[in-house]
Design a protein around this motif. Structure first.
Motif, PDB file in Angstrom:
ATOM      1  N   VAL A   1       0.820  -1.211   0.000  1.00 47.51           N
ATOM      2  CA  VAL A   1       0.000   0.000   0.000  1.00 47.51           C
ATOM      3  C   VAL A   1       0.855   1.265   0.000  1.00 47.51           C
ATOM      4  N   ASN A   2       0.200   2.378  -0.385  1.00 50.89           N
ATOM      5  CA  ASN A   2       0.873   3.672  -0.383  1.00 50.89           C
ATOM      6  C   ASN A   2       1.017   4.226   1.032  1.00 50.89           C
ATOM      7  N   LYS A   3      -0.059   4.074   1.811  1.00 52.69           N
ATOM      8  CA  LYS A   3      -0.078   4.690   3.141  1.00 52.69           C
ATOM      9  C   LYS A   3      -0.735   3.754   4.143  1.00 52.69           C
ATOM     10  N   ALA A   4      -0.218   3.774   5.379  1.00 56.37           N
ATOM     11  CA  ALA A   4      -0.858   3.079   6.499  1.00 56.37           C
ATOM     12  C   ALA A   4      -1.195   4.115   7.568  1.00 56.37           C
ATOM     13  N   PHE A   5      -2.442   4.093   8.029  1.00 57.33           N
ATOM     14  CA  PHE A   5      -2.891   5.007   9.080  1.00 57.33           C
ATOM     15  C   PHE A   5      -3.027   4.201  10.369  1.00 57.33           C
ATOM     16  N   ILE A   6      -2.234   4.576  11.364  1.00 56.51           N
ATOM     17  CA  ILE A   6      -2.065   3.765  12.571  1.00 56.51           C
ATOM     18  C   ILE A   6      -2.394   4.595  13.821  1.00 56.51           C
ATOM     19  N   GLY A   7      -3.171   4.007  14.721  1.00 57.95           N
ATOM     20  CA  GLY A   7      -3.441   4.617  16.012  1.00 57.95           C
ATOM     21  C   GLY A   7      -2.612   3.970  17.108  1.00 57.95           C
TER      22      GLY A   7
ATOM     23  N   PHE B   1      10.907  16.117  23.264  1.00 59.40           N
ATOM     24  CA  PHE B   1      10.399  15.017  22.447  1.00 59.40           C
ATOM     25  C   PHE B   1      10.337  15.413  20.976  1.00 59.40           C
ATOM     26  N   LEU B   2      10.077  16.682  20.713  1.00 56.19           N
ATOM     27  CA  LEU B   2      10.116  17.162  19.329  1.00 56.19           C
ATOM     28  C   LEU B   2      11.507  16.948  18.726  1.00 56.19           C
ATOM     29  N   LYS B   3      12.530  17.187  19.536  1.00 54.81           N
ATOM     30  CA  LYS B   3      13.905  16.993  19.062  1.00 54.81           C
ATOM     31  C   LYS B   3      14.166  15.519  18.750  1.00 54.81           C
ATOM     32  N   VAL B   4      13.603  14.639  19.561  1.00 47.35           N
ATOM     33  CA  VAL B   4      13.743  13.203  19.300  1.00 47.35           C
ATOM     34  C   VAL B   4      13.099  12.859  17.957  1.00 47.35           C
ATOM     35  N   LEU B   5      11.907  13.395  17.713  1.00 46.90           N
ATOM     36  CA  LEU B   5      11.213  13.132  16.447  1.00 46.90           C
ATOM     37  C   LEU B   5      11.999  13.688  15.266  1.00 46.90           C
ATOM     38  N   GLU B   6      12.617  14.850  15.459  1.00 46.50           N
ATOM     39  CA  GLU B   6      13.436  15.435  14.400  1.00 46.50           C
ATOM     40  C   GLU B   6      14.635  14.544  14.086  1.00 46.50           C
ATOM     41  N   GLU B   7      15.221  13.965  15.121  1.00 47.62           N
ATOM     42  CA  GLU B   7      16.368  13.071  14.924  1.00 47.62           C
ATOM     43  C   GLU B   7      15.988  11.865  14.062  1.00 47.62           C
ATOM     44  N   TYR B   8      14.755  11.413  14.206  1.00 43.76           N
ATOM     45  CA  TYR B   8      14.290  10.261  13.422  1.00 43.76           C
ATOM     46  C   TYR B   8      13.610  10.703  12.120  1.00 43.76           C
ATOM     47  N   GLU B   9      13.657  12.012  11.836  1.00 36.89           N
ATOM     48  CA  GLU B   9      13.087  12.579  10.606  1.00 36.89           C
ATOM     49  C   GLU B   9      11.599  12.292  10.483  1.00 36.89           C
ATOM     50  N   VAL B  10      10.904  12.386  11.604  1.00 41.39           N
ATOM     51  CA  VAL B  10       9.453  12.228  11.620  1.00 41.39           C
ATOM     52  C   VAL B  10       8.811  13.605  11.479  1.00 41.39           C
ATOM     53  N   ASP B  11       7.983  13.788  10.453  1.00 39.84           N
ATOM     54  CA  ASP B  11       7.261  15.048  10.278  1.00 39.84           C
ATOM     55  C   ASP B  11       6.068  15.085  11.216  1.00 39.84           C
ATOM     56  N   VAL B  12       5.808  16.244  11.819  1.00 39.96           N
ATOM     57  CA  VAL B  12       4.662  16.398  12.716  1.00 39.96           C
ATOM     58  C   VAL B  12       3.702  17.415  12.119  1.00 39.96           C
TER      59      VAL B  12
ATOM     60  N   VAL C   1       5.167  10.188   9.507  1.00 36.25           N
ATOM     61  CA  VAL C   1       4.369  11.367   9.862  1.00 36.25           C
ATOM     62  C   VAL C   1       3.575  11.076  11.130  1.00 36.25           C
ATOM     63  N   ILE C   2       3.479  12.065  12.006  1.00 37.93           N
ATOM     64  CA  ILE C   2       2.543  12.033  13.129  1.00 37.93           C
ATOM     65  C   ILE C   2       1.582  13.200  12.954  1.00 37.93           C
TER      66      ILE C   2
END
Length: 252
Positions: free
Chosen positions: A164-170, A236-247, A225-226
């Motif tokens: 699939v193109n995208k997975a939406f996860i809770g 925690f934002l810095k942690v997400l940035e380290e893992y290249e997660v877009d918020v 993405v979150i």
């Protein structure tokens, strides 16, 4: 400061200090005693705290995860806003996976594109069945009657065939250790869903940040993405940035 921001700050304070008094809330947030008491009443209604004489403390044990029908009664405007933004990321022709969470269900309600959806959720399939442009692939398996999702070896085997193109996860919780859920059988399905997707999009209101749950099913490095309703703590934002997660932030 809005009430929701204070409530999150109070919970964060309790995580660090275990208890808080009405006087401390008044001093810390520059509010009246009546406002402080209303905040504690609100948190008690959400089963996030135990009120004590003159203040509050965190519950000794984690609260029981409500069944799916009970959780549906508490789908907040924040979750609906998150779902609406998530749905806007779905393009015509997309093949997507949707798990069984109530926030992902909010996404399903806002889908207005022609796409194919793979899900293990009876509720998601029911909602999507009313949308003429959506093709539904309901995964087979053993039924968890309380939380209304399908799981087991058959479900995992069927998932393995989809790309699939995208997975939406809770989630129930997100920490530096990764994504967490309360039920192991649900966690195994989410783990496989993530493996089958080009892009992984996590839907989580702000209460899920730095909240622990029993079963870790994915690392932060596995998500892209979150979508949430409020900015998490700067650390925690810095942690997400380290893992290249877009918020992405959803507003009602």
């Amino acid at each position: 400061m809005y009430q929701q921001e204070r409530l999150l700050a109070i919970i964060q304070y309790l995580k660090e200090h275990k208890k808080i008094s009405v006087e401390q809330i008044c001093e810390k947030f520059n509010v009246s005693r009546d406002t402080a008491r209303r905040d504690l009443v609100k948190l008690e209604e959400q089963e996030m705290i135990i009120r004590t004489r003159g203040g509050a403390m965190l519950p000794t044990l984690k609260k029981e995860i409500k069944n799916y029908q009970d959780r549906l009664r508490y789908v907040s405007k924040e979750k609906k806003a998150i779902g609406k933004l998530a749905a806007s990321l779905i393009k015509d022709g997309d093949n997507i996976i949707m798990d069984t969470s109530t926030t992902v269900q909010a996404c399903a309600e806002f889908i207005n594109t022609d796409c194919s959806v793979i899900t293990n959720s009876i509720n998601q399939a029911d909602i999507l069945s009313n949308k003429s442009g959506v093709d539904i692939h309901l995964l087979g398996g053993q039924l968890n009657k309380e939380h209304r999702f399908l799981y087991g070896a058959g479900t995992l085997e069927k998932l393995n065939a989809y790309n699939v193109n995208k997975a939406f996860i809770g989630v129930v919780g997100i920490t530096e250790r990764g994504l967490m859920i309360a039920h192991e059988e649900d966690g195994f399905i989410k783990k496989k869903m993530i493996e089958q997707a080009e892009q992984v999009i996590v839907l989580a209101d702000a209460s899920k940040f730095e909240n622990n749950a029993l079963f870790t099913f994915a690392k932060l490095s596995q998500i892209d993405v979150i979508i949430t309703d409020q900015e998490p703590d700067e650390s925690f934002l810095k942690v997400l940035e380290e893992y290249e997660v877009d918020v992405l932030f959803a507003f009602d």
